[in-house]
Design a protein around this motif. Structure first.
Motif, PDB file in Angstrom:
ATOM      1  N   ARG A  29    -104.527  55.650  16.509  1.00  0.00           N
ATOM      2  CA  ARG A  29    -104.257  56.089  15.137  1.00  0.00           C
ATOM      3  C   ARG A  29    -105.180  55.400  14.144  1.00  0.00           C
ATOM      4  NH1 ARG A  29     -97.985  55.087  15.185  1.00  0.00           N
ATOM      5  NH2 ARG A  29     -98.606  54.165  17.164  1.00  0.00           N
ATOM      6  N   VAL A  30    -105.331  54.097  14.301  1.00  0.00           N
ATOM      7  CA  VAL A  30    -106.203  53.372  13.388  1.00  0.00           C
ATOM      8  C   VAL A  30    -107.658  53.765  13.632  1.00  0.00           C
ATOM      9  CG1 VAL A  30    -106.848  51.096  12.547  1.00  0.00           C
ATOM     10  CG2 VAL A  30    -104.525  51.519  13.319  1.00  0.00           C
ATOM     11  N   SER A  31    -107.996  53.991  14.890  1.00  0.00           N
ATOM     12  CA  SER A  31    -109.343  54.435  15.215  1.00  0.00           C
ATOM     13  C   SER A  31    -109.676  55.744  14.516  1.00  0.00           C
ATOM     14  CB  SER A  31    -109.477  54.602  16.733  1.00  0.00           C
ATOM     15  OG  SER A  31    -110.752  55.075  17.081  1.00  0.00           O
ATOM     16  N   ASP A  39    -106.287  26.306   9.910  1.00  0.00           N
ATOM     17  CA  ASP A  39    -107.658  26.004   9.539  1.00  0.00           C
ATOM     18  C   ASP A  39    -108.664  26.859  10.304  1.00  0.00           C
ATOM     19  OD1 ASP A  39    -107.164  24.830  11.975  1.00  0.00           O
ATOM     20  OD2 ASP A  39    -108.558  23.155  11.610  1.00  0.00           O
ATOM     21  N   GLN A  40    -108.137  27.805  11.136  1.00  0.00           N
ATOM     22  CA  GLN A  40    -109.000  28.761  11.812  1.00  0.00           C
ATOM     23  C   GLN A  40    -108.471  30.150  11.511  1.00  0.00           C
ATOM     24  OE1 GLN A  40    -108.527  27.123  15.800  1.00  0.00           O
ATOM     25  NE2 GLN A  40    -110.720  26.727  15.824  1.00  0.00           N
ATOM     26  N   PRO A  41    -108.806  30.719  10.363  1.00  0.00           N
ATOM     27  CA  PRO A  41    -108.197  31.973   9.926  1.00  0.00           C
ATOM     28  C   PRO A  41    -108.415  33.094  10.927  1.00  0.00           C
ATOM     29  CG  PRO A  41    -109.457  30.960   8.163  1.00  0.00           C
ATOM     30  CD  PRO A  41    -109.763  30.201   9.397  1.00  0.00           C
ATOM     31  N   THR A  42    -107.444  33.953  11.033  1.00  0.00           N
ATOM     32  CA  THR A  42    -107.558  35.151  11.851  1.00  0.00           C
ATOM     33  C   THR A  42    -107.432  36.369  10.957  1.00  0.00           C
ATOM     34  OG1 THR A  42    -106.717  36.300  13.781  1.00  0.00           O
ATOM     35  CG2 THR A  42    -105.085  35.295  12.343  1.00  0.00           C
ATOM     36  N   LEU A  43    -107.557  37.540  11.533  1.00  0.00           N
ATOM     37  CA  LEU A  43    -107.419  38.754  10.744  1.00  0.00           C
ATOM     38  C   LEU A  43    -106.014  38.880  10.206  1.00  0.00           C
ATOM     39  CD1 LEU A  43    -109.350  41.227  13.023  1.00  0.00           C
ATOM     40  CD2 LEU A  43    -110.194  39.852  11.146  1.00  0.00           C
ATOM     41  N   LYS A  44    -105.903  39.324   8.993  1.00  0.00           N
ATOM     42  CA  LYS A  44    -104.607  39.404   8.335  1.00  0.00           C
ATOM     43  C   LYS A  44    -103.818  40.597   8.840  1.00  0.00           C
ATOM     44  CE  LYS A  44    -104.530  38.510   4.022  1.00  0.00           C
ATOM     45  NZ  LYS A  44    -104.728  38.605   2.569  1.00  0.00           N
ATOM     46  N   ALA A  45    -102.576  40.347   9.269  1.00  0.00           N
ATOM     47  CA  ALA A  45    -101.715  41.440   9.700  1.00  0.00           C
ATOM     48  C   ALA A  45    -100.901  41.933   8.522  1.00  0.00           C
ATOM     49  CB  ALA A  45    -100.783  40.958  10.812  1.00  0.00           C
ATOM     50  N   PRO A  46    -100.534  43.200   8.527  1.00  0.00           N
ATOM     51  CA  PRO A  46     -99.728  43.712   7.426  1.00  0.00           C
ATOM     52  C   PRO A  46     -98.343  43.124   7.454  1.00  0.00           C
ATOM     53  CG  PRO A  46     -99.896  45.339   9.160  1.00  0.00           C
ATOM     54  CD  PRO A  46    -100.782  44.198   9.546  1.00  0.00           C
ATOM     55  N   SER A  47     -97.727  43.015   6.303  1.00  0.00           N
ATOM     56  CA  SER A  47     -96.386  42.467   6.245  1.00  0.00           C
ATOM     57  C   SER A  47     -95.428  43.378   6.978  1.00  0.00           C
ATOM     58  CB  SER A  47     -95.943  42.335   4.784  1.00  0.00           C
ATOM     59  OG  SER A  47     -95.993  43.587   4.146  1.00  0.00           O
ATOM     60  N   GLY A  48     -94.561  42.743   7.778  1.00  0.00           N
ATOM     61  CA  GLY A  48     -93.537  43.514   8.458  1.00  0.00           C
ATOM     62  C   GLY A  48     -93.992  44.176   9.724  1.00  0.00           C
ATOM     63  N   GLY A  49     -95.174  43.838  10.261  1.00  0.00           N
ATOM     64  CA  GLY A  49     -95.591  44.499  11.486  1.00  0.00           C
ATOM     65  C   GLY A  49     -96.691  43.739  12.167  1.00  0.00           C
ATOM     66  N   SER A  50     -96.959  44.102  13.397  1.00  0.00           N
ATOM     67  CA  SER A  50     -98.045  43.503  14.133  1.00  0.00           C
ATOM     68  C   SER A  50     -99.311  44.270  13.863  1.00  0.00           C
ATOM     69  CB  SER A  50     -97.710  43.534  15.629  1.00  0.00           C
ATOM     70  OG  SER A  50     -97.510  44.844  16.044  1.00  0.00           O
ATOM     71  N   GLY A  51    -100.435  43.662  14.190  1.00  0.00           N
ATOM     72  CA  GLY A  51    -101.696  44.230  13.793  1.00  0.00           C
ATOM     73  C   GLY A  51    -102.226  45.331  14.658  1.00  0.00           C
ATOM     74  N   GLU A  52    -103.170  46.047  14.141  1.00  0.00           N
ATOM     75  CA  GLU A  52    -103.907  47.042  14.895  1.00  0.00           C
ATOM     76  C   GLU A  52    -105.135  47.483  14.115  1.00  0.00           C
ATOM     77  OE1 GLU A  52    -104.550  50.795  16.748  1.00  0.00           O
ATOM     78  OE2 GLU A  52    -102.662  50.891  16.071  1.00  0.00           O
ATOM     79  N   GLY A  53    -106.095  48.051  14.743  1.00  0.00           N
ATOM     80  CA  GLY A  53    -107.286  48.456  14.062  1.00  0.00           C
ATOM     81  C   GLY A  53    -108.099  49.403  14.868  1.00  0.00           C
ATOM     82  N   THR A  54    -109.344  49.589  14.473  1.00  0.00           N
ATOM     83  CA  THR A  54    -110.178  50.550  15.154  1.00  0.00           C
ATOM     84  C   THR A  54    -111.623  50.280  14.962  1.00  0.00           C
ATOM     85  OG1 THR A  54    -110.755  52.797  15.265  1.00  0.00           O
ATOM     86  CG2 THR A  54    -110.075  52.044  13.188  1.00  0.00           C
ATOM     87  N   SER A  55    -112.413  51.166  15.441  1.00  0.00           N
ATOM     88  CA  SER A  55    -113.796  50.859  15.398  1.00  0.00           C
ATOM     89  C   SER A  55    -114.655  52.069  15.355  1.00  0.00           C
ATOM     90  CB  SER A  55    -114.138  50.074  16.615  1.00  0.00           C
ATOM     91  OG  SER A  55    -115.109  50.647  17.365  1.00  0.00           O
ATOM     92  N   SER A  56    -115.831  51.863  14.820  1.00  0.00           N
ATOM     93  CA  SER A  56    -116.915  52.737  15.122  1.00  0.00           C
ATOM     94  C   SER A  56    -117.844  53.080  14.021  1.00  0.00           C
ATOM     95  CB  SER A  56    -116.429  54.033  15.680  1.00  0.00           C
ATOM     96  OG  SER A  56    -116.300  54.997  14.735  1.00  0.00           O
ATOM     97  N   PRO A  57    -118.860  52.575  13.727  1.00  0.00           N
ATOM     98  CA  PRO A  57    -119.821  53.186  12.881  1.00  0.00           C
ATOM     99  C   PRO A  57    -120.534  54.155  13.719  1.00  0.00           C
ATOM    100  CG  PRO A  57    -120.545  51.104  13.533  1.00  0.00           C
ATOM    101  CD  PRO A  57    -119.272  51.305  14.176  1.00  0.00           C
ATOM    102  N   PHE A  83    -110.953  63.823  21.147  1.00  0.00           N
ATOM    103  CA  PHE A  83    -111.506  62.965  22.190  1.00  0.00           C
ATOM    104  C   PHE A  83    -111.830  61.566  21.677  1.00  0.00           C
ATOM    105  CE2 PHE A  83    -115.152  61.101  24.345  1.00  0.00           C
ATOM    106  CZ  PHE A  83    -114.747  61.144  25.668  1.00  0.00           C
ATOM    107  N   GLY A  84    -112.468  61.470  20.494  1.00  0.00           N
ATOM    108  CA  GLY A  84    -112.990  60.199  20.025  1.00  0.00           C
ATOM    109  C   GLY A  84    -111.968  59.076  19.931  1.00  0.00           C
ATOM    110  N   PRO A  85    -110.871  59.254  19.195  1.00  0.00           N
ATOM    111  CA  PRO A  85    -109.885  58.172  19.103  1.00  0.00           C
ATOM    112  C   PRO A  85    -109.263  57.815  20.449  1.00  0.00           C
ATOM    113  CG  PRO A  85    -109.573  59.762  17.338  1.00  0.00           C
ATOM    114  CD  PRO A  85    -110.564  60.374  18.284  1.00  0.00           C
ATOM    115  N   ALA A  86    -109.014  58.814  21.300  1.00  0.00           N
ATOM    116  CA  ALA A  86    -108.442  58.528  22.618  1.00  0.00           C
ATOM    117  C   ALA A  86    -109.428  57.752  23.473  1.00  0.00           C
ATOM    118  CB  ALA A  86    -108.057  59.839  23.308  1.00  0.00           C
ATOM    119  N   ALA A  87    -110.712  58.117  23.412  1.00  0.00           N
ATOM    120  CA  ALA A  87    -111.718  57.472  24.240  1.00  0.00           C
ATOM    121  C   ALA A  87    -111.881  56.005  23.876  1.00  0.00           C
ATOM    122  CB  ALA A  87    -113.057  58.204  24.094  1.00  0.00           C
ATOM    123  N   GLU A  88    -111.886  55.687  22.582  1.00  0.00           N
ATOM    124  CA  GLU A  88    -112.039  54.287  22.190  1.00  0.00           C
ATOM    125  C   GLU A  88    -110.875  53.452  22.707  1.00  0.00           C
ATOM    126  OE1 GLU A  88    -112.887  53.699  18.111  1.00  0.00           O
ATOM    127  OE2 GLU A  88    -114.911  54.511  18.294  1.00  0.00           O
TER     128      GLU A  88
END
Length: 428
Positions: free
Chosen positions: A340-342, A409-427, A118-123
């Motif tokens: 998946r990243v979540s 001059d306005q850095p963003t989150l670094k994406a992995p080489s060869g792909g677009s970004g993704e991430g997750t969350s949750s403490p 449930f958790g990763p799908a819900a986020e």
């Protein structure tokens, strides 16, 4: 001004979260008293709790991959159905008066399995249900509703356990899962693009792993909270009650302190409905420092009123982190890989908690309780300072939904080489 960020999906998800929050917060209390009423000891209470955590850790990654392969609302409804059945069986077993430890552990494990899916799908669903510049306010409102339900559910659950017994409270939780599953079955997913066939579960997990390790900001925070959540759990679940019993007057002041933490989370979410910090991760990371205060307060130990104030401040701070973290993910992470990243983030958040709580006693015997608590505080401060050394954590700025990617001059989150970004969350 931003576009209206919420719609039918957001309202359904919020209502379902409130329903399950009310039920589940009470069920945590009920399950412990169910074990005690069956003649179990504190050790057996811990075994039933651990039985829920182990499958949660084992199946989180699989749950994240599944949620990125099939419609997330179907995963959520199926998980709710499993929790409905397991909690219902748990409640009936307790009411029968013949509950055995292995049966309670098995049913608790089924509940943890449902949560793992449930958790990763819900986020992913919550993040896809909001849009526009008002997304931050929507996330904060969602967190207010969820935290308020957890606080109310714990209070109501405790009262109901005393009045009618733990079995009935577990049945109420089962009904809450049924209602929540029904609400989530009506989610509109027509706006979500169909998933393209993948190369298999292992390939999906490897892709999710690459997404995590390719972003220093992401794996740094995941590693940080793997330890932070563990030491906070050790301090609050093991050392806190002991300090309260010996120095503060027992369970009542400790319960009030925990309630103050919950009230702080609600106030933190309310604050974020108005405040829009520009540097999301910097704000979030700085908000982690106050989490070191409760352990330090217990180490002294301070008076009960002072501890209540400290817990309130730490609750407000951690909720500030939670909302800014969600906003950063919403801004930076592609929807199709989010679950998946979540799941890796969730795994990092919970994997070390059982170890930390089990080692808390031996560590106390080895170095003494005050030293152990000061060590918890020191770890939180040092790890948070280390995360602030990551450039993307300091420099990520909130962007308008229609804005182009930031210039150098306005850095963003670094994406992995060869792909677009993704991430997750949750403490959590």
């Amino acid at each position: 001004m931003g576009t209206t960020p919420v719609g039918r999906n957001f309202h359904l998800l919020t209502a379902a979260a409130v329903v399950t929050g009310l039920g589940s917060a009470g069920a945590l209390i009920a399950s412990a008293f169910a074990v005690l009423e069956s003649g179990g000891s504190g050790t057996e209470v811990g075994l039933v709790a651990a039985a829920r955590t182990v499958p949660l850790v084992l199946f989180l990654l699989v749950g994240g991959a599944v949620a990125d392969r099939i419609p997330r609302h179907r995963v959520m409804v199926a998980a709710n159905a499993l929790n409905f059945l397991s909690q219902g069986a748990f409640g009936l077993l307790v009411l029968s008066g013949h509950a055995q430890l292995w049966q309670m552990m098995l049913l608790s494990a089924l509940g943890g399995t449902g949560q793992a899916f449930f958790g990763p799908a819900a986020e992913g669903m919550v993040l896809s249900s909001v849009r526009g510049e008002g997304a931050g306010r929507a996330f904060a409102v969602f967190r207010v509703a969820m935290n308020g339900a957890n606080i109310g559910g714990a209070a109501l659950g405790g009262a109901l356990v005393a009045a009618v017994g733990p079995g009935w409270v577990l049945l109420v939780d089962s009904l809450a899962f049924a209602v929540a599953g029904a609400l989530r079955a009506f989610l509109d997913v027509s706006h979500v693009p169909e998933r393209e066939p993948g190369e298999g579960m292992l390939a999906d997990l490897r892709e999710g792993w690459r997404e995590v390790v390719g972003r220093p900001w992401l794996w740094a925070v995941v590693l940080q909270f793997a330890v932070v959540n563990a030491v906070v759990a050790a301090a609050e679940a093991v050392y806190g009650p002991l300090v309260a019993e010996e120095h503060l007057g027992g369970a009542r002041p400790w319960g009030i302190a925990l309630g103050a933490f919950g009230a702080g989370t609600v106030c933190g979410a309310l604050l974020l409905t108005r405040w829009k910090p520009r540097r999301l991760l910097l704000t979030g990371a700085l908000s982690v420092f106050p989490l070191a205060l409760p352990s330090a307060a217990l180490a002294v130990p301070v008076s009960a009123p002072t501890l209540v104030a400290v817990m309130f401040v730490s609750g407000l701070a951690v909720e500030t982190f939670a909302v800014t973290w969600m906003l950063a993910l919403h801004q930076e992470i592609p929807e199709e890989k989010f679950s998946r990243v979540s799941s890796y983030d969730w795994l990092g958040s919970v994997a070390m908690v059982p170890l930390a709580t089990s080692l808390a006693g031996p560590v106390e015997s080895l170095v003494g309780r005050p030293t152990a608590l000061w060590g918890c505080s020191a770890l939180i401060v040092l790890l948070t300072a280390a995360v602030l050394c990551v450039p993307d954590v300091r420099n990520l700025r909130r962007r308008s939904p229609a804005a182009p990617a930031p210039v150098p001059d306005q850095p963003t989150l670094k994406a992995p080489s060869g792909g677009s970004g993704e991430g997750t969350s949750s403490p959590s």
